[in-house]
Design an enzyme around this catalytic site. Sequence first.
Site: not given
Ligand code: GLY
Length: 364
Positions: A121, A143, A185, A227, A237, A241, A245, A248, A252, A264
């Site tokens: 957990r 993430k 990025e 960031k 998000e 946040r 993107n 993206h 993507h 990417h």
């Molecule tokens: N790479 C996008 C984020 O971390 O939200």
Amino acid sequence: MHELEVKIPSVEARSYRISIGNEILGSLWDRIEADYSRLSKFVVTDENLVSAGHLEAFLGRGSVLTFVISPAGETSKNIDTVTSIIEAMEKAYLGRDTLVVALGGGTVGDIAGFAASVFKRGVPIVHVPTTTVAQADSSIGGKTGVDSSISKNAFGAFWHPAAVYIDVAVLTTLDDRQFRAGLVESVKHALIADNEYFDFLQSNIEAVLERKADVLEKMADYNCKIKAGVVEADPTEKNQRRMLNYGHTVGHAVEAASGFELLHGESVAIGIIAAGLIESEMGLSEPGRLDRIRKIFEKIGVPITLPANLAEDNLVDLIKRDKKAVNKWPRFVLISRIGKVYCRDGQWAVEVEQDVVENVLGKF
Ligand code: GLY
């Protein structure tokens, strides 16, 4: 019928430190041992880090249980690898007093982060990112996830690290194509949040490509501040946040349509140019802005046009499958100037008609 209410006290506010330096890899293990002396350690890395000598440099004479992901890369980013990691931890009698240490690029961080989030957990993790994309982006923000056989990051969790340690010296041995693609990025961060950072990248791009330590450190500093600021404002998000993107949504789709032949960052570069063209269609452009962006991508050596073999209708279909789509069409992050995301009615990702996107995809 009876109803009871369960009150969940809000999650304890927590912060973590990002340490940035040059040639610090060899001193990190002692620091981690000292900072987390009461926890058992379990390292997750991949075969590239072993062959580059980074695992040895990181551990020094230290000896610790280590799981080496093989093969390195996206093909191992699946639930089977997570199961193998968890079972290796169980076989070693590790408990909740374990610290997972992820040494590697974005794939290692995503896999190790997800394994840490579900092992008994949840156990803490620290990241030691070793690629341009992981140092700028994926190691910060919590993430984590692995792919299913159907889509990317189908299994995932937000699992914030206990600490992040960035040594820019490890970038000097990174494969050139990976190094360059990961820089996209950083350009994205400048475009969404900091005009001055864009100027810095433009003036120093040769030094970045020569991998000069002082410039890479400054770049890491900008990236982490940007960031971290976005993640602090909206960790899960819900809205703001989404600005991360930028480029993206088309990116993507391009990445998937290329059968992952394009990296990417290379796909996101194309996505950022597409976003720039959408901005022009929507009256959000400024003279010369898109040219500045194209020029910096040309210098970095990433694509700025759609490869001819990518069919436009396939791209539109893939865009409809975007995981953030609502009613089969996603919202788009756009900028109104360099360093400023276009925000409409409090939304950081906005509606764009399908016709506009199709028109843009037919254009370049
Ligand atoms: N790479 C996008 C984020 O971390 O939200």
